[in-house]
Design a protein around this motif. Sequence first.
Motif, short mmCIF file in Angstrom:
data_model
loop_
_atom_site.label_atom_id
_atom_site.label_comp_id
_atom_site.label_asym_id
_atom_site.label_seq_id
_atom_site.Cartn_x
_atom_site.Cartn_y
_atom_site.Cartn_z
N THR A 174 21.88 -31.62 52.74
CA THR A 174 22.07 -33.05 52.50
C THR A 174 23.48 -33.50 52.87
O THR A 174 23.74 -34.69 52.98
N GLY A 175 24.39 -32.53 53.02
CA GLY A 175 25.79 -32.87 53.25
C GLY A 175 26.60 -32.84 51.98
O GLY A 175 27.84 -32.83 52.02
N HIS A 176 25.91 -32.84 50.83
CA HIS A 176 26.59 -32.74 49.53
C HIS A 176 26.58 -31.27 49.13
O HIS A 176 25.54 -30.69 48.84
N ARG A 177 27.76 -30.67 49.10
CA ARG A 177 27.87 -29.22 48.96
C ARG A 177 27.22 -28.69 47.69
O ARG A 177 26.47 -27.70 47.73
N GLN A 178 27.47 -29.34 46.57
CA GLN A 178 26.93 -28.86 45.31
C GLN A 178 25.40 -28.97 45.28
O GLN A 178 24.71 -28.06 44.81
N THR A 179 24.89 -30.08 45.79
CA THR A 179 23.44 -30.26 45.85
C THR A 179 22.79 -29.20 46.72
O THR A 179 21.78 -28.59 46.35
N ASP A 180 23.37 -28.97 47.90
CA ASP A 180 22.84 -27.96 48.81
C ASP A 180 22.87 -26.57 48.19
O ASP A 180 21.94 -25.78 48.36
N HIS A 181 23.93 -26.28 47.45
CA HIS A 181 24.04 -24.98 46.79
C HIS A 181 22.95 -24.79 45.75
O HIS A 181 22.29 -23.74 45.69
N LEU A 182 22.71 -25.82 44.95
CA LEU A 182 21.69 -25.74 43.91
C LEU A 182 20.29 -25.58 44.51
O LEU A 182 19.46 -24.83 43.98
N LYS A 183 20.02 -26.27 45.62
CA LYS A 183 18.73 -26.16 46.28
C LYS A 183 18.51 -24.75 46.83
O LYS A 183 17.42 -24.19 46.73
N THR A 184 19.57 -24.18 47.38
CA THR A 184 19.48 -22.82 47.91
C THR A 184 19.26 -21.81 46.79
O THR A 184 18.43 -20.90 46.91
N VAL A 185 19.99 -21.97 45.69
CA VAL A 185 19.83 -21.08 44.54
C VAL A 185 18.40 -21.14 44.02
O VAL A 185 17.79 -20.11 43.69
N ALA A 186 17.84 -22.34 43.97
CA ALA A 186 16.47 -22.50 43.48
C ALA A 186 15.47 -21.76 44.37
O ALA A 186 14.53 -21.13 43.88
N LEU A 187 15.67 -21.82 45.67
CA LEU A 187 14.78 -21.12 46.60
C LEU A 187 14.88 -19.60 46.43
O LEU A 187 13.87 -18.90 46.40
N VAL A 188 16.09 -19.10 46.32
CA VAL A 188 16.29 -17.66 46.16
C VAL A 188 15.66 -17.18 44.86
O VAL A 188 14.98 -16.14 44.82
N GLU A 189 15.85 -17.93 43.79
CA GLU A 189 15.27 -17.55 42.49
C GLU A 189 13.74 -17.58 42.54
O GLU A 189 13.08 -16.70 41.97
N ALA A 190 13.18 -18.59 43.21
CA ALA A 190 11.72 -18.68 43.30
C ALA A 190 11.16 -17.52 44.11
O ALA A 190 10.12 -16.94 43.76
N ALA A 191 11.84 -17.15 45.21
CA ALA A 191 11.39 -16.03 46.02
C ALA A 191 11.47 -14.72 45.24
O ALA A 191 10.56 -13.89 45.30
N ALA A 192 12.56 -14.54 44.49
CA ALA A 192 12.73 -13.32 43.70
C ALA A 192 11.68 -13.24 42.59
O ALA A 192 11.12 -12.17 42.32
N GLU A 193 11.40 -14.36 41.96
CA GLU A 193 10.39 -14.40 40.90
C GLU A 193 9.02 -14.02 41.46
O GLU A 193 8.28 -13.23 40.85
N PHE A 194 8.69 -14.58 42.62
CA PHE A 194 7.42 -14.25 43.25
C PHE A 194 7.34 -12.77 43.57
O PHE A 194 6.31 -12.12 43.34
N ALA A 195 8.43 -12.22 44.12
CA ALA A 195 8.45 -10.79 44.47
C ALA A 195 8.24 -9.92 43.24
O ALA A 195 7.45 -8.97 43.27
#
Length: 256
Positions: A174-195
């Motif tokens: 999005t260009g907003h660093r904190q927002t982008d970081h939180l979105k990335t963290v959410a994806l990593v956590e969701a992938a790890a949970e699924f695994a």
Amino acid sequence: MARKPPSHRSRPPRRQMSGSKTEGTKRGRVTPKSEEDNATRMLHKKVKTAAGRKISSKLWIERQINDPYVRKAKEKGYRSRAAFKIEELDDKFGLIKQGSLVVDLGCAPGGWVQIALKRGADRVVGIDILPVDPIPGADLIELDFMDETAPDRIKALLGAEPDLVMSDLAANTTGHRQTDHLKTVALVEAAAEFAMQTLRPGGHFVTKVFQGGAEKKLLDRLKRNFQKVQHAKPESSRKGSPEIYLVALNLQGREE
């Protein structure tokens, strides 16, 4: 009385031509290092700025056409340069076994799917929000992995516990660093949970992370569930990129 010819010492000093000696040369000859640098400069292709094209787009195109991994991917028939990243990670950690059942989260355009099948996977189930051209031996779902129906759709196609879950998921910035970081963290956590919920005992998990690696809370969870957890950066990952990969090996059990 005859005049003596002028002594050689009285002659004006010879002028040294500018540029006659430069770093990396000797007596005007170019050393191999200089030849290599000159060849690199000659091979580097530049893109002209077209009307309406942003500078960032011009630089991206220029980087792509000069990237050796992009050229190698085309030569080998891989769909993206990212294929070399999973190749390197597999070489180092032995992620893909003969007859493996593999899940690829964020599979577009299909480079990781190609490598998994090439290296012995029996079948791959991939998911991406973008469409992916069919690949023999793979079941591909066009859907956002964060959709609540996505995990069940993947499990239905799997029919059994997978041996490897690999994730190259990346959030749109999005260009907003904190927002982008939180979105990335959410994806990593969701992938790890699924695994952790779907892998067979002894299975592996690999995911892309950014900004210094995974969050400590997630790392602690993975370490409780897997035998070995560590970060790695493949050579094919661009030096200027903040991406690294988190590898979790040999699932030991699942938390209640």
